[in-house]
Design an enzyme around this catalytic site. Sequence first.
Site, short mmCIF file in Angstrom:
data_model
loop_
_atom_site.label_atom_id
_atom_site.label_comp_id
_atom_site.label_asym_id
_atom_site.label_seq_id
_atom_site.Cartn_x
_atom_site.Cartn_y
_atom_site.Cartn_z
N CYS A 43 0.73 -1.48 0.02
CA CYS A 43 0.48 -0.16 0.00
C CYS A 43 0.95 1.23 -0.30
CB CYS A 43 -1.07 0.26 1.22
SG CYS A 43 -1.60 -1.40 1.30
N ASP B 215 -3.81 0.85 -5.91
CA ASP B 215 -2.17 0.30 -5.58
C ASP B 215 -1.84 -0.56 -5.41
OD1 ASP B 215 -3.80 -0.34 -3.39
OD2 ASP B 215 -2.51 0.53 -1.93
N ASN B 216 -2.20 -1.99 -5.74
CA ASN B 216 -1.69 -3.11 -5.60
C ASN B 216 -2.80 -4.30 -6.15
OD1 ASN B 216 -1.48 -2.38 -2.08
ND2 ASN B 216 -2.18 -4.39 -3.27
#
Length: 503
Positions: free
Chosen positions: A40, A275-276
Site C-alpha cells: 500500500c 495501489d496493488n
Amino acid sequence: MRAVYLYCASMGLEKPKGSLTHSISPVKILKVSYVPSALCCPSRASILTGKYPHNHHVVNNTLEGNCSSKSWQKIQEPNTFPALLKSMCGYQTFFAGKYLNEYGAEDAGGVSHVPPGWSFWYALEKNSKYYNYTLSVNGKARRHGENYSVDYLTDVLANMSLDFLEYKSNFEPFFMMISTPAPHSPWTAAPQYKNSFQNVSAPRNSNFNIHGKNKHWLIRQAKTPMTNSSIQFLDDAYRKRWQTLLSVDDLVEKLVKKLENHGELDNTYIFYTSDNGFHTGQFSLPIDKRQLYEFDIKVPLLVRGPGIKPNQTNKMLVANIDLGPTILDIAGYDLNKTQMDGMSLLPLLRGDKNVTWRSDFLVEYQGEGYNGSDPTCPGLGPGVTHCFPDCVCEDSYNNTYACVRTMSTSWDLQYCEFDDREVFVEVYNLTADPHQINNIAKTIDQEILEKMNYRLMMLQSCSGATCRTPGVFDPGYRFDPRLMFSNHGIRARRFSTRSLSSI
C-alpha cells in the site's frame, strides 16, 4: 480540463459484474498496468510522486519505513503532483479516503497535518476501515461510528465527493482523488450486499494451491496442499472483497451522473485503478500481496475523457509512476520541471502514432519481519511476519528483491534478484509460462541473464530521465559487460538501509 482519480485499496485485477464499466463508459482500458512495489504505502507514494520507491524512500507501511513520516512530509509532499496542480496550475483539489497507512500518527503530526496541495481534505486516519474510524476534515478530527446510514466509509466518501461537485467553484479547473477502503480487509460489505456472490470462489488458475518449487524460500515454505480451512478462508475473503466493491460501483455511478447532470462529463478525465494486486491461493500462499509475481504487481487501469476513443485497449507497459506525469500533462504543466521517473500517458490515450515508449520497468520491495519470533509460529524463528495459523508466512526480512519486468516485441520476461545470502534469482518467460510456475534462471541464455542483471542495476540507480532509457531489447540499448565489474557502486545502492534522518 478537469480530472477525477479513483483508486481502490489492494484490488488486483478482480472486479465483480456491476455498474462500474457501464458507469464510466466509454473507456479506454490499459490492461497492462503495474505497480513498482506491491504494498500500500510505497505504491501510493509512487502514485503521488511519480517516482520509484528508491527515489521517494517509502519502503513499507511503517513510520520507520517513511510511510507518512516527518521526512516524507518535508521532502516529498511539497513535490507531489497535487501540490503542483494547486500551486502552479491553479486547480482546486479535493481528497477523500485512505491516504498513507500511517497518516494521522501522533509522531507525524496527527490528523491536524494537511499535506500541501489540497484545497479540501477528508483523509482517513491510518489504514482501511469501514466503520468506527476517524477522518481528518481539513485538519480537524471527525469521529464516525457504526451506523450504516451515516458512517459506512465508502458511502461517506461518495457523499463528500458529490457535495464537492455541487458547491465547487465553476471558475477554476478541479482535480479529485477518491481513495476507497474497498476491497481491503476487513472486507465489511454494506448490508444490502452481504449476501451477494454466494457461488463465487477464488480463481483456480494453474498456479493455485501448488508448491512454489525453484522459488525463493519464503514461497517454498508454504504448505502444499493447503488445508481445507485455508481454502475456505480465502474463498470467503474473495467473495467479501467483491461484495465491498459493489458500493464502489455505486460511488462511481453517482459521480458520473453528477458530472453528466452538470454538463461537465465530456470535459473531465476519469482514471480508475488500484495501489496493488492481491493473491488468493497462488503457490499455496493464502491471501496477501508483497510478492514479485503478476498477481501482486498487476492492477486494472480504466480511463475515459476528452479525445479518448471508446472501447480501446492499449498494451503498452504502463506503471503507476505514470499517473502523476499524465495528470500534470493534462493540466499543461511542463514535465521537464519535475524530477518524476514516470511518463505521461496522454499520447497513448489520444492514440498518437509512433509514440516512443518504455519496454521495461523496475519492481522493488524491502521485506518486513519481526525482530523476535512470530507469536503464532515461534518455531520459525525471528525474521518472519504476517503468518497464518498453519504457519505459512507472507513476508520476511530477506523477502527483499528487485526485478526488471520487460515486455517487447520479442520477449516477455521478468528477472528478479533477492538480497539474501543466496542472492537468489528468479526468471520467468511469461509468453510460455504466464502463471510464472517455472523459474528458468538456470536455463536461460547466459548473455540475456547478464544483460538483465546489468539493466536491473541501472534501474535501481536511476532518477528522472535516466529511468526512461532504452531497455535490453530496444534498438538503442547499449551493453558493456565491463561496467558490471566497475567500482561505481551501482549494486550497493540497490537495497540501501540508511536511516531516514540522513535523507
